[in-house]
Motif scaffolding. Structure first.
Motif, PDB file in Angstrom:
ATOM      1  N   THR A 339      58.930  40.801  37.281  1.00 16.70           N
ATOM      2  CA  THR A 339      58.029  39.811  37.902  1.00 16.70           C
ATOM      3  C   THR A 339      58.242  38.410  37.349  1.00 16.70           C
ATOM      4  N   LEU A 340      59.336  38.234  36.594  1.00 21.26           N
ATOM      5  CA  LEU A 340      59.599  36.943  35.949  1.00 21.26           C
ATOM      6  C   LEU A 340      58.383  36.470  35.159  1.00 21.26           C
ATOM      7  N   ASN A 341      57.880  37.388  34.345  1.00 21.05           N
ATOM      8  CA  ASN A 341      56.724  37.125  33.490  1.00 21.05           C
ATOM      9  C   ASN A 341      55.490  36.744  34.308  1.00 21.05           C
ATOM     10  N   GLY A 342      55.307  37.418  35.442  1.00 18.45           N
ATOM     11  CA  GLY A 342      54.132  37.198  36.280  1.00 18.45           C
ATOM     12  C   GLY A 342      54.233  36.030  37.234  1.00 18.45           C
ATOM     13  N   ARG A 343      55.374  35.373  37.297  1.00 25.25           N
ATOM     14  CA  ARG A 343      55.497  34.182  38.139  1.00 25.25           C
ATOM     15  C   ARG A 343      55.515  34.515  39.632  1.00 25.25           C
ATOM     16  N   THR A 344      56.015  35.674  39.997  1.00 19.08           N
ATOM     17  CA  THR A 344      56.145  35.987  41.429  1.00 19.08           C
ATOM     18  C   THR A 344      54.780  36.006  42.123  1.00 19.08           C
ATOM     19  N   ASP A 345      53.750  36.489  41.437  1.00 15.84           N
ATOM     20  CA  ASP A 345      52.408  36.469  42.029  1.00 15.84           C
ATOM     21  C   ASP A 345      51.914  35.038  42.208  1.00 15.84           C
ATOM     22  N   LEU A 346      52.185  34.188  41.238  1.00 12.41           N
ATOM     23  CA  LEU A 346      51.772  32.779  41.338  1.00 12.41           C
ATOM     24  C   LEU A 346      52.499  32.091  42.486  1.00 12.41           C
ATOM     25  N   TRP A 347      53.771  32.405  42.646  1.00 10.13           N
ATOM     26  CA  TRP A 347      54.549  31.770  43.709  1.00 10.13           C
ATOM     27  C   TRP A 347      54.075  32.227  45.086  1.00 10.13           C
ATOM     28  N   ASP A 348      53.773  33.508  45.228  1.00  9.53           N
ATOM     29  CA  ASP A 348      53.277  34.011  46.515  1.00  9.53           C
ATOM     30  C   ASP A 348      51.973  33.319  46.897  1.00  9.53           C
ATOM     31  N   ALA A 349      51.075  33.197  45.936  1.00 15.96           N
ATOM     32  CA  ALA A 349      49.791  32.547  46.212  1.00 15.96           C
ATOM     33  C   ALA A 349      49.979  31.079  46.583  1.00 15.96           C
ATOM     34  N   ALA A 350      50.855  30.384  45.859  1.00 14.49           N
ATOM     35  CA  ALA A 350      51.097  28.967  46.150  1.00 14.49           C
ATOM     36  C   ALA A 350      51.756  28.792  47.516  1.00 14.49           C
ATOM     37  N   TRP A 351      52.677  29.674  47.859  1.00 14.69           N
ATOM     38  CA  TRP A 351      53.363  29.570  49.146  1.00 14.69           C
ATOM     39  C   TRP A 351      52.388  29.782  50.300  1.00 14.69           C
ATOM     40  N   LYS A 352      51.511  30.775  50.171  1.00 14.84           N
ATOM     41  CA  LYS A 352      50.525  31.020  51.218  1.00 14.84           C
ATOM     42  C   LYS A 352      49.544  29.858  51.337  1.00 14.84           C
TER      43      LYS A 352
END
Length: 504
Positions: A339-352
């Motif tokens: 998850t790249l140290n949890g970054r993928t969740d942050l990126w998904d939220a920012a993209w949406k």
């Protein structure tokens, strides 16, 4: 009689008398000035006085030698908070840092010289237009943010200041010697930052800690420390090292004496060790990516790079067990890699979130206030959610135009250019390192941005006008030759003076 009368009318005509009086005045002025300075230093406003004096000296250097003064301001900027190089104007007014003052004064000085035709400005190109559009788009996001003063200060520091540094370097880098000073400054900033980072990581003693950093985490794990202090955070250290390493390689390969080769080899080694101690995976990947790009376009570097790969591969084979069992591999390299140290969740939220406001975004800081995530962890997504496409498209266009200009310079074959293709290849490595580093973090520190655009202005911007003038002259020569061969000499017109000379 005449001598006595002249002395009464003008006592300065006697050289001995004038020297004595002048020396007495110097002593009086120095004594009174020292007395007043001592009183000021002993007063409650001692820090302000010290800041005014040191900044005044720095500004005098900038006025006398603009490029060298700007490089000094950039080199001293990390220490500005700790050695009275920031002027505190109160709680409601932004501080005047050495970088802000140095960049603004140098920028104004260049504009003044151009306005008076003392030193004509290098003609702006599409790069400056894209920078202006990016500043306008980001400025709009500042107006729509929560705190107008802080947002405008943020845009000025992170975007306008680096763009101004590009313009300054473009106009002041007028020959090979000045270009080398820029390269030396970047390499030495990376070197002293690496020495500092190595010291803090090996001793645990963190120097130059700001007030906001004292409460931040000091450890990744029980075995690995976070590089803190001078540049604030490990991702800033990592980007500075990633920008300095390609420059170090270039200076090492191009060094003409054994002493210089030893010097730049030592600087390169120290910077590499500093990069390792950041424990930042993105910084490591960015540096490796930059070196991979450079070796395709820099033949002499390719041989050195291949030798370096063989040495590293041999060490990995010999010490594979120790490396696999080390804390660096187990606690950093393999930590949350999926998850790249949890970054993928942050990126998904920012993209949406960006998809709901794609054109102008939410304004600086507004997304964080509305979202359950307080972080974005991507410089590009942070621009998208705060400024939308209005800010992001010109921001990305700046890099595209710089890359396009650098390709033209690399392919050009003219002695008029003082930037050689090997340096352009090293600059491409810096571009790759910069762009990769911004993908996994919001780089909220002025120095790495300023260093990148300093190099871009010196290595690319400074060559655009020279290359354009050369092309105009070459095309005119071709047309004149064709006209002479056809016998149509009446169509030959004198070339304008501006097309025949390269602007400084």
């Amino acid at each position: 009689m005449n001598k006595t009368r002249s002395l009464l009318l003008n006592p300065w005509t006697d050289s001995r008398l004038s020297t004595a009086v002048r020396n007495t005045l110097y002593v009086l002025v120095a004594g009174i000035g020292g007395w007043q300075l001592g009183r000021a230093v002993a007063s409650p406003s001692a820090e302000t006085v010290a800041s005014l004096i040191l900044m005044g000296v720095s500004i005098l250097i900038i006025l006398k030698r603009p490029l060298e003064g700007l490089l000094l301001a950039l080199a001293l900027y990390p220490f500005s908070t700790f050695i009275y190089l920031n002027l505190n104007l109160g709680a409601s007014v932004p501080d005047v840092s050495l970088m802000r003052a140095g960049v603004a004064i140098t920028f104004a000085l260049i504009l003044a010289r151009g306005a008076t035709t003392w030193r004509p400005l290098v003609r702006p190109s599409g790069i400056e237009l894209a920078m202006l559009l990016a500043a306008m788009g980001l400025g709009l996001s500042a107006l729509r943010g929560a705190s107008l003063t802080l947002n405008l200060q943020f845009v000025f520091d992170m975007y306008l200041t680096p763009y101004m540094v590009f313009f300054i370097a473009k106009n002041l880098t007028t020959d090979r010697s000045k270009l080398e000073r820029v390269l030396w400054a970047i390499a030495l900033i990376g070197a002293y930052s690496a020495i500092y980072g190595i010291y803090t990581q090996t001793t645990g003693h963190v120097l130059f800690v700001g007030e906001t950093e004292s409460s931040q985490a000091k450890l990744y794990t029980d075995s690995l420390r976070i590089m803190r202090g001078l540049l604030g955070s490990p991702h800033v250290f990592g980007l500075v090292f990633s920008l300095a390493i390609p420059v170090d390689f270039y200076l090492l390969i191009k060094a003409r004496t054994s002493n210089k080769k030893v010097l730049w080899a030592a600087v390169l080694a120290v910077t590499f060790v500093g990069l390792f101690f950041t424990y930042k995976r993105t910084a490591w990947i960015a540096t490796v990516g930059s070196l991979l790009v450079i070796q395709f376009f820099f033949p002499r570097f390719r041989r050195l790079f291949l030798a370096l790969i063989i040495v590293v591969a041999g060490m990995l084979l010999l010490y594979s067990d120790e490396i696999n069992d080390s804390a660096v591999v187990n606690e950093r390299v393999n930590e949350k890699a999926d998850t790249l140290n949890g970054r993928t969740d942050l990126w998904d939220a920012a993209w949406k979130a960006w998809e709901r406001e794609p054109v102008v975004g939410y304004g600086i800081g507004q997304y964080q206030a509305r979202s359950r995530f307080q972080l974005v962890e991507s410089h590009y997504l942070a621009i998208l959610v705060s400024a939308g496409l209005v800010g992001f498209i010109p921001f990305a266009l700046v890099f595209g135009l710089i890359a396009y200009a650098s390709i033209k310079i690399y392919r050009a074959r003219t002695a008029a250019l003082f930037v050689e293709p090997d340096l352009v290849a090293a600059f491409w490595g810096c571009c790759i390192a910069y762009l990769i580093s911004l993908s996994t973090v919001v780089m909220n520190h002025e120095l790495p941005h300023a260093l990148f655009f300093l190099l871009a202005g010196a290595a690319v911007g400074s060559q655009e006008a020279i290359l354009n003038s050369f092309k105009q002259t070459s095309s005119r020569a071709v047309s004149v030759g064709a006209a002479m061969q056809s016998g149509d000499t009446a169509s030959i017109k004198p070339a304008p003076r501006k097309a025949l000379r390269a602007k400084p």
